[in-house]
Motif scaffolding. Structure first.
Motif, PDB file in Angstrom:
ATOM      1  N   LYS A 165      -6.375  -7.199 -10.539  1.00  0.00           N
ATOM      2  CA  LYS A 165      -5.134  -5.765 -11.047  1.00  0.00           C
ATOM      3  C   LYS A 165      -5.862  -4.836 -10.570  1.00  0.00           C
ATOM      4  N   ILE A 166      -5.836  -3.438 -10.805  1.00  0.00           N
ATOM      5  CA  ILE A 166      -6.536  -2.590 -10.893  1.00  0.00           C
ATOM      6  C   ILE A 166      -5.434  -1.710 -12.359  1.00  0.00           C
ATOM      7  N   VAL A 167      -6.550  -1.056 -13.006  1.00  0.00           N
ATOM      8  CA  VAL A 167      -6.202  -1.068 -14.024  1.00  0.00           C
ATOM      9  C   VAL A 167      -6.475   0.492 -14.032  1.00  0.00           C
ATOM     10  N   TRP A 168      -5.879   1.427 -14.624  1.00  0.00           N
ATOM     11  CA  TRP A 168      -6.055   2.601 -14.814  1.00  0.00           C
ATOM     12  C   TRP A 168      -5.454   3.442 -16.057  1.00  0.00           C
ATOM     13  N   ASP A 169      -5.953   4.303 -16.784  1.00  0.00           N
ATOM     14  CA  ASP A 169      -5.766   5.177 -17.341  1.00  0.00           C
ATOM     15  C   ASP A 169      -5.279   6.548 -16.952  1.00  0.00           C
ATOM     16  N   GLN A 170      -4.367   7.040 -17.678  1.00  0.00           N
ATOM     17  CA  GLN A 170      -3.868   8.066 -16.832  1.00  0.00           C
ATOM     18  C   GLN A 170      -2.700   8.538 -18.197  1.00  0.00           C
ATOM     19  N   ASP A 171      -3.530  10.379 -18.686  1.00  0.00           N
ATOM     20  CA  ASP A 171      -2.208  10.998 -19.378  1.00  0.00           C
ATOM     21  C   ASP A 171      -3.199  10.044 -20.821  1.00  0.00           C
ATOM     22  N   ARG A 172      -2.079   9.763 -21.442  1.00  0.00           N
ATOM     23  CA  ARG A 172      -2.296   8.796 -22.666  1.00  0.00           C
ATOM     24  C   ARG A 172      -1.774   7.480 -22.895  1.00  0.00           C
ATOM     25  N   TYR A 173      -1.499   6.667 -21.753  1.00  0.00           N
ATOM     26  CA  TYR A 173      -1.357   5.586 -20.972  1.00  0.00           C
ATOM     27  C   TYR A 173      -2.330   5.051 -20.511  1.00  0.00           C
ATOM     28  N   ARG A 174      -2.430   3.493 -20.348  1.00  0.00           N
ATOM     29  CA  ARG A 174      -2.613   3.007 -19.487  1.00  0.00           C
ATOM     30  C   ARG A 174      -2.428   1.724 -18.647  1.00  0.00           C
ATOM     31  N   TYR A 175      -2.347   2.161 -17.050  1.00  0.00           N
ATOM     32  CA  TYR A 175      -1.455   1.320 -15.866  1.00  0.00           C
ATOM     33  C   TYR A 175      -2.572   0.408 -15.614  1.00  0.00           C
ATOM     34  N   ALA A 176      -1.467  -1.131 -15.796  1.00  0.00           N
ATOM     35  CA  ALA A 176      -1.871  -2.465 -14.332  1.00  0.00           C
ATOM     36  C   ALA A 176      -1.248  -2.934 -13.394  1.00  0.00           C
ATOM     37  N   ILE A 177      -1.692  -2.743 -12.492  1.00  0.00           N
ATOM     38  CA  ILE A 177      -1.112  -3.816 -11.003  1.00  0.00           C
ATOM     39  C   ILE A 177      -1.084  -4.814 -11.172  1.00  0.00           C
ATOM     40  N   GLY A 178      -1.114  -5.923 -10.460  1.00  0.00           N
ATOM     41  CA  GLY A 178      -1.674  -7.094 -10.098  1.00  0.00           C
ATOM     42  C   GLY A 178      -0.904  -8.587  -9.826  1.00  0.00           C
ATOM     43  N   LEU A 179      -1.616  -9.223  -8.686  1.00  0.00           N
ATOM     44  CA  LEU A 179      -1.710  -9.434  -7.747  1.00  0.00           C
ATOM     45  C   LEU A 179      -1.372 -11.178  -7.824  1.00  0.00           C
ATOM     46  N   ARG A 180      -0.504 -11.581  -8.075  1.00  0.00           N
ATOM     47  CA  ARG A 180      -1.153 -13.439  -8.440  1.00  0.00           C
ATOM     48  C   ARG A 180      -2.392 -13.995  -6.906  1.00  0.00           C
ATOM     49  N   GLY A 181      -3.392 -13.849  -7.343  1.00  0.00           N
ATOM     50  CA  GLY A 181      -4.581 -14.718  -6.113  1.00  0.00           C
ATOM     51  C   GLY A 181      -4.335 -15.415  -5.198  1.00  0.00           C
ATOM     52  N   GLY A 182      -4.568 -15.907  -3.553  1.00  0.00           N
ATOM     53  CA  GLY A 182      -3.983 -15.997  -3.211  1.00  0.00           C
ATOM     54  C   GLY A 182      -2.913 -15.435  -2.207  1.00  0.00           C
ATOM     55  N   MET A 183      -2.153 -14.487  -3.004  1.00  0.00           N
ATOM     56  CA  MET A 183      -0.640 -13.990  -2.260  1.00  0.00           C
ATOM     57  C   MET A 183      -1.111 -12.863  -0.979  1.00  0.00           C
ATOM     58  N   ILE A 184      -2.973 -11.731  -1.518  1.00  0.00           N
ATOM     59  CA  ILE A 184      -3.137 -11.698  -0.138  1.00  0.00           C
ATOM     60  C   ILE A 184      -4.335 -12.489   0.527  1.00  0.00           C
ATOM     61  N   PRO A 185      -5.052 -11.769   1.773  1.00  0.00           N
ATOM     62  CA  PRO A 185      -6.149 -12.684   1.894  1.00  0.00           C
ATOM     63  C   PRO A 185      -7.004 -11.551   1.234  1.00  0.00           C
ATOM     64  N   ASP A 186      -8.498 -11.935   0.901  1.00  0.00           N
ATOM     65  CA  ASP A 186      -9.680 -11.267   1.072  1.00  0.00           C
ATOM     66  C   ASP A 186      -9.697 -10.232   1.127  1.00  0.00           C
ATOM     67  N   ASP A 187     -10.222 -10.349   2.261  1.00  0.00           N
ATOM     68  CA  ASP A 187     -10.780  -8.684   2.349  1.00  0.00           C
ATOM     69  C   ASP A 187      -9.702  -8.220   2.923  1.00  0.00           C
ATOM     70  N   GLN A 188      -7.860  -8.067   2.451  1.00  0.00           N
ATOM     71  CA  GLN A 188      -7.194  -6.669   2.552  1.00  0.00           C
ATOM     72  C   GLN A 188      -7.053  -6.811   1.063  1.00  0.00           C
ATOM     73  N   GLU A 189      -7.482  -7.610  -0.180  1.00  0.00           N
ATOM     74  CA  GLU A 189      -6.865  -7.206  -1.403  1.00  0.00           C
ATOM     75  C   GLU A 189      -7.183  -6.285  -1.675  1.00  0.00           C
ATOM     76  N   LEU A 190      -8.042  -5.389  -1.821  1.00  0.00           N
ATOM     77  CA  LEU A 190      -8.516  -4.499  -2.764  1.00  0.00           C
ATOM     78  C   LEU A 190      -7.699  -3.067  -2.274  1.00  0.00           C
ATOM     79  N   ASP A 191      -8.019  -3.083  -0.979  1.00  0.00           N
ATOM     80  CA  ASP A 191      -6.846  -2.061  -0.365  1.00  0.00           C
ATOM     81  C   ASP A 191      -5.502  -2.104  -0.433  1.00  0.00           C
ATOM     82  N   PHE A 192      -4.984  -3.214  -0.699  1.00  0.00           N
ATOM     83  CA  PHE A 192      -3.095  -3.542  -0.829  1.00  0.00           C
ATOM     84  C   PHE A 192      -3.426  -3.432  -2.015  1.00  0.00           C
ATOM     85  N   LEU A 193      -4.312  -3.591  -3.633  1.00  0.00           N
ATOM     86  CA  LEU A 193      -3.976  -3.274  -4.596  1.00  0.00           C
ATOM     87  C   LEU A 193      -4.165  -1.669  -4.742  1.00  0.00           C
TER      88      LEU A 193
END
Length: 204
Positions: A165-193
């Motif tokens: 997942k990637i988690v970030w704080d913006q204004d007064r809020y915290r957001y997270a976007i996550g993908l199940r392990g194995g959905m994306i090849p390891d060498d692309q996962e970070l760029d994808f997220l």
């Protein structure tokens, strides 16, 4: 009625197995082929209705990506929608409703509580704890759209497998976007997220 429910459970289990095999094959191919598998992000209009619903049900401005992984029959469901928090599941079928066997990602937003990202989302730091499996990628800070800073947290498997997942704080809020392990090849996962997070920030 019991027959129908049993049929639905069997169908979800079959879809979950298919999702697991898809993720596993992507990882294996990316590590064994000279030409890495190229995962794709596709436009997904199903999030438009979810965004409208969240705006009516929560005070947290939704941050939803406009593109998600290329999975056939992608669906999306609201798991939690309260005044200060929402959770949305990315699924392989409308009947999934966030079940582990058929969910491939999560989108979350909440009012900041005072906890750090590590305290709320971080993987265990106890050296005595050994995961059954884990991503080869390290945890790291990433720069996102509009100058936002996010933390990439890779997946690990213990009693269950977490999402990367990637988690970030913006204004007064915290957001997270996550993908199940194995959905994306390891060498692309970070760029994808990062691409998904940037899409969510830019369309917020």
């Amino acid at each position: 009625m019991q027959i129908i429910r049993a049929f639905k459970r069997q169908k979800l289990l079959a879809m979950g197995l298919g999702l697991f095999l898809l993720g596993t094959s992507l990882v294996v191919l990316s590590r064994t082929s000279n030409r890495p598998v190229k995962a794709e992000l596709n436009q997904f209009t199903g999030l438009n209705q979810i965004e409208k619903a969240l705006k009516q049900q929560t005070s947290v401005p939704p941050a939803l990506p406009r593109k998600i992984p290329d999975v056939q029959r992608s669906s999306v469901s609201i798991l939690l929608s309260e005044e200060k928090e929402y959770k949305v599941s990315l699924d392989v079928h409308p009947d999934c409703q966030g079940a582990t066997v058929c969910s491939f990602g999560r989108l979350e937003g909440k009012v900041l509580t005072g906890q750090t990202v590590q305290e709320e989302y971080g993987n265990p730091k106890d050296r005595s704890w050994q995961p059954l499996a884990q991503s080869p990628l390290p945890e790291k800070t990433v720069t996102l759209a509009n100058g936002n800073q996010g933390l990439f947290i890779p997946w690990v498997c213990g009693a269950h497998c977490s999402t990367s997942k990637i988690v970030w704080d913006q204004d007064r809020y915290r957001y997270a976007i996550g993908l199940r392990g194995g959905m994306i090849p390891d060498d692309q996962e970070l760029d994808f997220l990062v691409a998904m997070a940037n899409s969510a920030i830019e369309n917020k």
